[in-house]
Design an enzyme around this catalytic site. Structure first.
Site, PDB file in Angstrom:
ATOM      1  CG  LEU A 191       5.062   2.633  -4.632  1.00 53.62           C
ATOM      2  CD1 LEU A 191       5.177   3.802  -5.815  1.00 53.62           C
ATOM      3  CD2 LEU A 191       5.345   0.977  -5.338  1.00 53.62           C
ATOM      4  CG  MET A 209      19.463 -10.332   1.758  1.00 55.38           C
ATOM      5  SD  MET A 209      18.383 -11.215   2.951  1.00 55.38           S
ATOM      6  CE  MET A 209      18.172 -12.607   2.015  1.00 55.38           C
ATOM      7  CB  SER A 216      14.515 -10.259   2.427  1.00 60.04           C
ATOM      8  OG  SER A 216      14.775  -9.025   3.065  1.00 60.04           O
ATOM      9  N   GLY A 236      21.302 -11.113  18.163  1.00 60.46           N
ATOM     10  CA  GLY A 236      21.839 -10.962  16.924  1.00 60.46           C
ATOM     11  C   GLY A 236      22.767  -9.647  17.050  1.00 60.46           C
ATOM     12  CG  HIS A 258      44.872  20.194   4.494  1.00 61.98           C
ATOM     13  ND1 HIS A 258      44.979  18.977   5.579  1.00 61.98           N
ATOM     14  CD2 HIS A 258      45.123  21.154   5.355  1.00 61.98           C
ATOM     15  CE1 HIS A 258      45.454  19.621   6.579  1.00 61.98           C
ATOM     16  NE2 HIS A 258      45.392  20.829   6.504  1.00 61.98           N
ATOM     17  N   GLY A 260       0.772  -9.882  -6.047  1.00 52.61           N
ATOM     18  CA  GLY A 260       0.929 -10.292  -7.236  1.00 52.61           C
ATOM     19  C   GLY A 260       1.152 -11.977  -7.355  1.00 52.61           C
ATOM     20  N   GLY A 302       0.812  -1.234  -0.184  1.00 49.17           N
ATOM     21  CA  GLY A 302       0.051   0.016   0.042  1.00 49.17           C
ATOM     22  C   GLY A 302       1.082   1.199   0.108  1.00 49.17           C
ATOM     23  CB  ILE A 313      19.360  -5.273  11.577  1.00 51.43           C
ATOM     24  CG1 ILE A 313      19.276  -5.171  10.060  1.00 51.43           C
ATOM     25  CG2 ILE A 313      17.911  -4.846  12.192  1.00 51.43           C
ATOM     26  CD1 ILE A 313      18.225  -6.048   9.383  1.00 51.43           C
TER      27      ILE A 313
END
Length: 464
Positions: A40, A317, A143, A178, A443, A116, A38, A182
């Site tokens: 982009l 990715m 992803s 993790g 510089h 789609g 809904g 991210i």
């Protein structure tokens, strides 16, 4: 659109998809882009790259005001207004998504809202109702968050990166599962805003894929800022029934379990290709062992006329990788010579200091049996770094011992994500370290650290 036959239908309106659609339209194709969100821009623009960078910038200002403005003779007592910070982040997202819609109108790309599904090599069904006809199909669905067994994300107390961008208050203790890009970025945001942050990583290092020496120094800087790390540790269970979340941890190699409590747990163990509901089975496309869509050198799948780019195919990715593939794929469809040089795709961690790299790291060169020279230069010895008070980190250049061709560059320091672009360009054109060393750099700039590192490869550094 019942009688319209498009030259190309792109499934997915993220960075790869919308860029491919625009480029194809520029090349004279009649293009449609089908996007179910809904809005982009895909994950990157809506719930990834853009909102996270907005919060990183805002939280950086808060951190500077709290701890570093006084060094410049500026005395303030900052007060956090989290709702305003979040509103600013949301406005950046909305403005950019509307901007992409404007680009579609400018380039006459038909924007179709809905999910789609590929019915055949020439037909796309949207939301199970409308059928669109086309000569070619480009899969650019990106992803999704990688789930962690035993830790169910509810986007309230156990959140994905999406939920971590929408927290209503600063948690007292945030546990990040993790130690990749991210997790480190979002952990940095909430640490700056006042949370205690603990990163739990299965491997015995942070930031897999980063040059090891750089990663070690990076970790030391993050620890100095207040982030705690539990490396070589796995999460085996999470109980969110109480006020917070009780995590059960154990060593990755086995051993005694321990319990850790948190207000919020962020699961950031990676991402996986999104192919759900695409109808790949209808056209005989089989995924590889990692759930990716196999393609040839022209981004075409096993089904003739159906192409794929971005996170759903092999490779890093990264939004900019998907964009370049989208452009290349569109140009190949138009009979041109599309091009992506994968050895010169940069990666960036937008913490502070930033970390950026392009090309090979030392570990990869050793495995490949390549002989190389190293040139390093610290920002401590850089005039601009000293002047602005940003002296952490270094530039590290790896060059072929025989030809002097640059094989990899690793930067830990201020604006590393911007500095790395010069090195990507150099590698794209096969530059040697001497080419970079003999290029005049203004510089005083941070970029002079790049020149000095190149000089160091040759044993000619001036300022160390």
């Amino acid at each position: 659109m019942d009688n319209t036959i498009f030259d190309l239908i792109v499934i997915g309106g993220g960075p790869g998809g919308y860029v491919a659609a625009i480029r194809a339209a520029q090349l004279g194709m009649n293009v449609a882009c089908v996007e179910k969100r809904g809005a982009l821009g895909g994950t990157c623009l809506n719930v990834g790259c853009i909102p996270s960078k907005a919060l990183l910038q805002s939280s950086h200002y808060f951190e500077e005001a709290n701890h570093h403005f006084a060094e410049h003779g500026i005395k303030v007592k900052p007060e956090l207004d989290l709702p305003t910070m979040m509103s600013r982040k949301d406005k950046a997202v909305v403005d950019l998504t509307k901007g992409v819609e404007g680009l579609f109108k400018k380039n006459k790309v038909t924007y179709v809202k809905g999910a789609g599904t590929i019915k055949s090599a020439t037909e796309i069904v949207v939301d199970g109702k409308e059928t669109l006809k086309t000569k070619r199909i480009l899969i650019a669905t990106g992803s999704d968050v990688m789930p962690l067994p035993g830790v169910a994300v509810d986007e309230k107390k156990i959140v994905s990166s999406t939920g971590a961008l929408e927290l209503g208050k600063v948690p007292e203790h945030l546990v990040v599962v993790g130690g990749g890009i991210i997790g480190l970025e979002l952990g940095s945001v909430w640490r700056r805003l006042g949370a205690k942050v603990t990163v739990v990583e299965f491997l015995d290092r942070i930031a897999p894929g980063m040059d090891m020496e750089t990663a070690r120094q990076f970790q030391r800087l993050l620890e100095k800022q207040g982030i705690a790390f539990k490396l070589g540790t796995k999460v085996i269970a999470a109980d969110s029934k109480g006020k917070g979340v009780a995590l059960t941890l154990e060593p990755a190699k086995g051993g005694d379990k321990e319990s850790v409590g948190a207000d919020i747990v962020l699961v950031a163990i990676g991402r996986r290709p999104y192919t759900q509901g695409l109808g790949l089975e209808n056209v005989g496309i089989k995924l590889d062992e990692r759930g990716r869509v196999p393609v040839n050198n022209h981004f075409e799948t096993a089904a003739r006329g159906i192409y794929a780019i971005g996170d759903v195919i092999a490779g890093p990715m990264l939004a900019h990788k998907a964009e370049d593939e989208g452009i290349a794929a569109a140009e190949i469809m138009a009979g041109q010579a599309g091009h992506v040089y994968y050895d010169a795709i940069p990666s960036v961690v937008y913490t502070w200091p930033e970390v950026a790299w392009v090309g090979k790291n030392e570990e990869e060169l050793k495995v490949a049996g390549m002989q190389y020279k190293i040139g390093k230069f610290p920002f401590m010895a850089n005039s601009r770094g000293r002047a602005v008070g940003e002296t952490d980190g270094f530039v590290k250049i790896l060059a072929d011992s025989k030809t002097d061709r640059v094989l990899g560059v690793h930067i830990l320091g201020p604006d590393a994500g911007t500095l790395i672009a010069e090195m990507g360009l150099a590698m794209e054109y096969g530059a040697s370290s001497e080419d970079i060393a003999r290029t005049c750099h203004a510089h005083p700039t941070l970029n002079e650290a790049v020149k000095e590192a190149a000089l160091a490869v040759l044993g000619r550094a001036i300022h160390i």
